[in-house]
Design an enzyme around this catalytic site. Structure first.
Site, PDB file in Angstrom:
ATOM      1  N   LYS A 170       0.846  -1.192   0.000  1.00 37.56           N
ATOM      2  CA  LYS A 170       0.000   0.000   0.000  1.00 37.56           C
ATOM      3  C   LYS A 170       0.883   1.245   0.000  1.00 37.56           C
ATOM      4  O   LYS A 170       1.535   1.561   0.997  1.00 37.56           O
ATOM      5  CB  LYS A 170      -0.920   0.050   1.232  1.00 37.56           C
ATOM      6  CG  LYS A 170      -2.058   1.050   0.993  1.00 37.56           C
ATOM      7  CD  LYS A 170      -2.785   1.469   2.257  1.00 37.56           C
ATOM      8  CE  LYS A 170      -2.166   2.642   2.927  1.00 37.56           C
ATOM      9  NZ  LYS A 170      -2.134   3.883   2.121  1.00 37.56           N
ATOM     10  N   GLU A 245      10.137   1.452  10.352  1.00 37.23           N
ATOM     11  CA  GLU A 245      11.060   2.572  10.080  1.00 37.23           C
ATOM     12  C   GLU A 245      10.270   3.848  10.295  1.00 37.23           C
ATOM     13  O   GLU A 245       9.435   4.210   9.462  1.00 37.23           O
ATOM     14  CB  GLU A 245      11.589   2.484   8.645  1.00 37.23           C
ATOM     15  CG  GLU A 245      12.311   1.189   8.315  1.00 37.23           C
ATOM     16  CD  GLU A 245      13.637   1.048   9.029  1.00 37.23           C
ATOM     17  OE1 GLU A 245      14.146   2.050   9.551  1.00 37.23           O
ATOM     18  OE2 GLU A 245      14.149  -0.077   9.096  1.00 37.23           O
ATOM     19  N   CYS A 279      13.059  11.508   6.437  1.00 41.72           N
ATOM     20  CA  CYS A 279      13.197  11.090   7.843  1.00 41.72           C
ATOM     21  C   CYS A 279      14.600  11.328   8.357  1.00 41.72           C
ATOM     22  O   CYS A 279      14.807  11.484   9.554  1.00 41.72           O
ATOM     23  CB  CYS A 279      12.841   9.615   7.951  1.00 41.72           C
ATOM     24  SG  CYS A 279      13.807   8.597   6.816  1.00 41.72           S
ATOM     25  N   GLU A 381       9.024  15.984  15.505  1.00 41.02           N
ATOM     26  CA  GLU A 381       9.356  16.010  14.086  1.00 41.02           C
ATOM     27  C   GLU A 381       8.451  17.017  13.373  1.00 41.02           C
ATOM     28  O   GLU A 381       7.227  16.927  13.478  1.00 41.02           O
ATOM     29  CB  GLU A 381       9.129  14.606  13.528  1.00 41.02           C
ATOM     30  CG  GLU A 381       9.672  14.395  12.148  1.00 41.02           C
ATOM     31  CD  GLU A 381       9.421  12.981  11.649  1.00 41.02           C
ATOM     32  OE1 GLU A 381       8.342  12.424  11.915  1.00 41.02           O
ATOM     33  OE2 GLU A 381      10.308  12.443  10.970  1.00 41.02           O
TER      34      GLU A 381
END
Ligand code: NAD
Length: 477
Positions: A170, A245, A279, A381
């Site tokens: 996906k 991750e 990231c 973040e």
């Protein structure tokens, strides 16, 4: 308007339920993507289960040959794929052309070749011989994010397929275009039906159905820590293998002995490449106090040369943020940083280019100083073109600041002092440390983070271990 369909059992499936897909640079809808649910996931899993015995028993040379063919065709169509990625994600076209698509090709070739070189262990003792077989797992789920769409999609499906699994994948509902085009390549190159299936849709619908499906043996997920937490909670009791991750809040640490001529452009690249939507981006700049003013001055001058605007313009450095929601989140984080006492040294505002991109989601590259290490901008973040700057006085303080976040994905260290480089690197709580460079990737190395940046590693033999089940066989001689 183009409609992007699920790809199940070798065919593109029509549907009646669609999600609008936006071009971030213009803020307008340019396509629709199928909205999958448990129904489509179940069909995809059934197709993958049916395809598994033949695919897993094919010689690795044959599986690799198909993946090499797909890579070659992707390379032939590199420019079209780069254009699609830029349109769909908002990143500069030159970046998709030089990073995303070449790396997708490299992923396919790397793991196709790896499948030809696998080996396993034996443990011999007097009168005994143990040897370990590594079997493909069966049907695996691969769920990928929107920041590096095809790059991360292929990073997962290439090893999964090369080592004999079948896949239900996906892509992000925000960036479904290149994965759908990729399915067309698979068809053309003779990948058997059911070996790779793509179910589009929202995370809590299609994504959750993949995570919950009892026949899916492993989940390889790249995305946010919040979603990773849900997946761990849901897949754990079902005993699925998990590779997560997740997010990062990575420090770039600059010591006074660093070669600043080399460092400044790389520090800026680490902060702002792909609009800061990577990231691995170095979003916290830690600078030794004695050179802090000099670094800030040089960084400011460097970033002022950046151009924000139309991703299709070859002169553009920073394109559009992926979605309207994300654009408001990034601007909100900048406002919060100001309320927390931060000073905007560069940027800080939305950009409204003239012409075709007037309604796009653009934000200036932003440098913020004067914030406490514990404030939101230094802890959470932002995943946009925003970097904070903090001074430090000693190696100890630099390490403490670097490690003082819940994340532990990556770090970069800038120093010409050899033993400092080694000793600081080893004490950083990060899965990946770069010294005098940033985001230099060798696909053989273990990739992944510690703490809230995830569990497990991908890349090289780690991917082989993840996508196979070891079976030890012990023989009494
Ligand atoms: P996200 O978690 O919102 O979505 C990632 C994928 O998961 C998408 O395909 C989404 O549809 C799906 N998803 C969402 N909810 C789900 C659910 N309940 N069940 C199953 N699937 C679900 O993340 P994002 O916003 O697309 O990506 C940005 C995040 O990804 C950032 O936090 C970034 O740091 C992280 N990221 C990490 C790495 C890494 O290698 N560590 C690489 C790239 C991005």
């Amino acid at each position: 308007m183009e409609q992007l369909c699920h790809y199940i059992d070798g065919s593109f499936l029509p549907t009646s339920d669609w999600i609008d897909v936006y071009e971030p640079a213009t803020g307008s809808v340019y396509a629709q993507v199928a909205r999958g649910t448990q129904t489509e996931v179940s069909r995809a899993v059934a197709a993958a289960e049916q395809a598994f015995p033949a695919w897993s028993q094919r010689p690795a040379t044959e599986r690799a040959a198909i993946l090499f063919r797909i890579a070659d065709l992707l390379e032939e169509r590199l420019e079209a794929f780069a254009h699609a990625e830029s349109l769909d994600q908002g990143k500069p076209l030159w970046l998709a052309r030089t990073l995303d698509i070449p790396r997708s090709i490299a992923n396919l070739r790397f793991f196709a070749a790896a499948a030809l070189h696998v080996w396993s262990e034996t443990h011999a003792a007097p009168g005994l011989l143990n040897y370990t077989l590594r079997h493909p797992l069966g049907v695996v789920g691969c769920i990928s994010p929107w920041n590096l769409p095809l790059y991360l999609f292929t990073w997962k499906i290439a090893p999964a397929l090369a080592f004999g699994n079948t896949v239900v994948a996906k892509p992000s509902e925000l960036t479904p275009l290149t994965a759908t085009r990729f399915a067309e390549l698979c068809q053309e190159c003779g990948l058997p039906p059911g070996v790779l299936n793509i179910v589009h849709g929202y995370g809590p619908e299609a994504g959750a159905a993949i995570v919950e499906h009892p026949s899916i043996r492993a989940i390889s997920f790249t995305g946010s820590t919040a979603t990773g937490e849900y997946i761990a909670r849901t897949a754990g009791p079902r005993f699925k293998k998990l590779s997560l991750e997740l997010g990062g809040k990575n420090p770039t640490i600059v010591f006074a002995d660093a070669d600043l001529d080399r460092a400044i452009p790389e520090i800026a690249r680490a902060a702002f490449l792909n609009q800061g939507e990577i990231c691995l981006c170095g979003s916290r700049l830690l600078v030794e106090r004695t050179i802090a003013d000099d670094v800030l001055l040089r960084l400011r001058e460097h970033v002022r040369t950046y151009r924000v605007g139309d991703p299709f313009d070859e002169q553009t450095t920073i394109g559009a943020l992926v979605s309207e929601g994300h654009y408001h989140k990034v601007l909100g984080a900048i406002e919060q940083a100001q309320r927390d006492g931060g000073t905007i040294v560069v940027g800080g505002k939305a950009v409204h280019p003239s012409g075709r991109c007037a309604k796009g989601w653009f934000v200036e590259p932003t440098i913020i100083t004067g914030l406490e290490p514990t404030c939101a901008a230094n802890q959470e973040e932002i995943f946009g073109p925003v970097v904070t700057v903090m001074p430090f006085a000693s190696d100890e303080e630099a390490i403490a600041l670097a490690n003082n976040v819940r994340y532990g994905l990556a770090a970069s260290v800038w120093t010409q002092h050899l033993s400092r480089a080694h000793s600081v690197a080893a004490r950083l709580a990060a899965g990946i440390v770069w010294v005098n460079c940033w985001m230099v990737r060798d696909l053989r190395t273990p990739f992944g983070g510690t703490k809230d940046s995830g569990i497990g590693r991908e890349g090289g033999w780690e991917a082989y271990r993840f996508f196979t089940e070891p079976q030890n066989i012990c023989i009494k001689l």
